[in-house]
Design a protein around this motif. Sequence first.
Motif, short mmCIF file in Angstrom:
data_model
loop_
_atom_site.label_atom_id
_atom_site.label_comp_id
_atom_site.label_asym_id
_atom_site.label_seq_id
_atom_site.Cartn_x
_atom_site.Cartn_y
_atom_site.Cartn_z
N MET A 1 -0.04 21.10 -32.94
CA MET A 1 -0.66 21.48 -34.20
C MET A 1 -0.08 20.67 -35.36
O MET A 1 -0.73 20.40 -36.36
CB MET A 1 -0.47 22.97 -34.44
N THR A 196 -2.93 25.87 -40.46
CA THR A 196 -2.50 25.61 -39.07
C THR A 196 -1.28 26.39 -38.63
O THR A 196 -1.01 26.47 -37.43
CB THR A 196 -2.21 24.11 -38.90
N ILE A 199 -2.02 29.11 -36.21
CA ILE A 199 -2.49 28.53 -34.94
C ILE A 199 -1.34 27.87 -34.19
O ILE A 199 -1.28 27.89 -32.96
CB ILE A 199 -3.61 27.51 -35.23
N GLU A 200 -0.38 27.28 -34.94
CA GLU A 200 0.80 26.71 -34.29
C GLU A 200 1.57 27.79 -33.54
O GLU A 200 2.00 27.59 -32.40
CB GLU A 200 1.71 26.07 -35.34
N MET A 202 0.46 30.58 -32.35
CA MET A 202 -0.31 30.99 -31.18
C MET A 202 -0.24 29.94 -30.07
O MET A 202 -0.16 30.26 -28.87
CB MET A 202 -1.77 31.24 -31.58
N THR A 203 -0.28 28.68 -30.48
CA THR A 203 -0.19 27.60 -29.49
C THR A 203 1.15 27.64 -28.78
O THR A 203 1.23 27.47 -27.55
CB THR A 203 -0.37 26.23 -30.18
N ILE A 226 -8.25 34.93 -37.17
CA ILE A 226 -7.00 34.43 -36.59
C ILE A 226 -6.11 35.60 -36.18
O ILE A 226 -5.48 35.58 -35.12
CB ILE A 226 -6.28 33.52 -37.60
N LEU A 229 -7.40 36.98 -33.00
CA LEU A 229 -7.04 36.10 -31.88
C LEU A 229 -5.60 36.34 -31.45
O LEU A 229 -5.28 36.36 -30.25
CB LEU A 229 -7.24 34.65 -32.31
N GLY A 230 -4.66 36.52 -32.42
CA GLY A 230 -3.27 36.80 -32.09
C GLY A 230 -3.12 38.10 -31.31
O GLY A 230 -2.36 38.17 -30.35
#
Length: 598
Positions: A1, A196, A199-200, A202-203, A226, A229-230
Motif C-alpha cells: 500500500m 490508504t 487499507i494498509e 487490512m493488507t 472500509i 470491510l475490517g
Amino acid sequence: MTKFRAKLTFILIVLIGSSMLIAGIFMAKVLENSHVKSLQENMERELKVIASSGVWDYQGTESELFQFYTAQAHRLKEATNERMTYVRADGKVLGDSDQLPEQMDNHLNRPEIAAAIAGGIGYTTRYSDTLKEKMLYAAMPVKNPAKVTIGYIRISMSLEQVDQSIRSLWYFLISGLLLLFLVAGVVSYRIAKSITHPIEKMTKVAQQITNMNYESRVPTYQDDEIGQLGVAINRMSESLQGQMARIQENERRLQGVMENMMSGVMMIDRDERIMLLNPSAETILGFSSQELLGKKYNEAKQQFEFTKLIQECIELQEPISDEMMFYYPSERILDIHLSPIAHEDEEWSGVLIVLHDITAVRRLERMRSEFVANVSHELKTPIAAVKGFAETLLAGALNDKETAVSFLQIIFDESERLNRLIGDILELSKIESKRIPMHFSPVYLPEFLERSLSVLRKEAEKKHIELTMQVEEDMYIEADEDRLRQIIINLLSNGIAYTQEGGKVKLRVEPLDMNADGDYERLRLIVTDTGMGIPKKDLPRIFERFYRVDKARSRSSGGTGLGLSIVKHLVEMHKGTIRVESEVGIGTKFTIELPVIH
C-alpha cells in the motif's frame, strides 16, 4: 500500500510539474519573441535615422573609402553602443566598427542583407564567429536621390540581455516549481495516507493471516465501507483461527500415528507420484523421503515386483495383498497391502500402500519348525540306538557276556547323550526366557581361567593337543562366575573337539579402552585353535540352535549342537559381544568383548 501511496503522490506531482513546465516554456518563448520584436522596432528606427543623417556617397580610392566609413562606423557605435557595418551595393564591406573591413568577407549573401534586398529591411539572429556570442542583426538599403541602392547599413546588438531575462524567468519558474512540488508532495501524501492507511492495516492483517497468524485483527474504524470491510476480515480471521486449530490438532494426531507406526505407509496420487512416506516406510524401502517424494513410483528405483504390484492395483483399482521378498537395503519379507483411494467427487485419486515387515515372524516360524524337527531328530537317534540294542539283548544277546557288555555300554552312552541334550535344551530355554538370575561378583581371571583349563586338560592330552593360556597378572572382571566358566569351557571344548591330534588351542585375554588413570574398561577374550576351520558360508549360522558344520563328526564327538547358541546368549547377558573368524584348514578364532564392571 505504501507503493500505491507513493505512486499516487508521484502522479499528482508530475501532473502539476508538467503543467507548470509547459506554461513556463510558453511564457519564456512569448517573452523572448516580445523582447526581440521590440528590439527590431528600435533597430529599424535607428537605421532610418542613421540612413538619413549619414554621408553615403563619398568618393575616393578604396583605401580612402575604408578609412571614411570605418571612422563613421566608430562614431555611430559610440553614440548607439551597437556594432555598425557599411556594405557597398556589391557586398564589399567598406566600414565596420569592430573589425577591419579589408579583412572581412563579402556580405551580399548574409541573411539580413538578402532580406533587406528583398523587403527593404532584414533581420536575423545568429551566433557571431567574430564576437563569439549570439547577435541580432538588422540591415537596410541606402539609396541615392535617384532611388538607386548604393549600399547597405547594418547594425547588430548582443542578445545577452534577452538571454539573461529568459534565464531569470527560468530560475523563477524552477524555484516555484520545486516549492510547488514540495507542497504538492506533502499535501498529496497526507491525502493518500488518510485514504490508504486503513487499507494498509487490512493488507498487513491479510498477509499475517496468509502466514497463518490467525490472531491478528484489524483496528476498528468508522462505520463506513472500509470499516465494514475490517469487521468482515476480523470475523474471517476468527473463523479461520478456530478451523486451523482443529486442523492442526488433527494433523498432530495423524503425524504422531504415522511417525510411530511400525508399519510402513506410502501414498501415490492420481498422477502416479509418491506423495507420502512415513519413517517406517523409509527404513523398509531403504530410501529417504527426500529421494522418493514427488517422483513417479516406476522411477523411484524400487524392486520390479513391487512396482509391478502397484501398477496392477492402479489398473484394476481393486485392493491387493501379497507377500514379497525384498533384498534392499537388507533381505526381508514384507506383507504388502494396496488399496485404491476414492473420494465422493472422483472415481479414483491414488493408491494407499501399507508395508508390514514380517521377517522376524517368518524367521521365528522357521526357527520353531526347525527346532521341533531338530529336537525330534536329535532325540530319535539315541532313542533308536537304545531301543535297537535293547531289542538285540532281549533277543538273546544277553547270553554272550562280552557282546552284552558292549551293547550295554552303547545304551549307557546314548542315554548320557540323551540326558545332555535334554539338559542343554532346558538350559537354553531358561536362558532365552530370561529366567536365569545373574550373580555378578569380582573374578580374578588368572586363577579362574587356570581352573577352567584344568577341567579340559585330560581331554586335550588324549589328543596330544597343546592347551595354553595367556593372561596378565592382576586382571579382574565383574561377572557371573558359573556362566563365565560355562562360556570358556564350551569354547575350549569346541576347539579341542574340532582340532586334530597334535594341534593347539589357546586362550588369550587383552585389556581394552584404557582410561586416563591406566584402568581398562573392557576385556577381550580370544579362543583360537588350529582345527579344521569353518567354511565362510556357515559362519553366519554357527550360533543357531542345532546348526552343525560337520554333522557326522559332531555326533561322534558327543556334541548337541546347542553349545555355541548358549554361549552367545550368555555373552549377551553379560552385555558383551561375540564374533568368529575362521579359515578352512587353518583354524578358528572366537573373540568375546565384555565390560569390566556392570
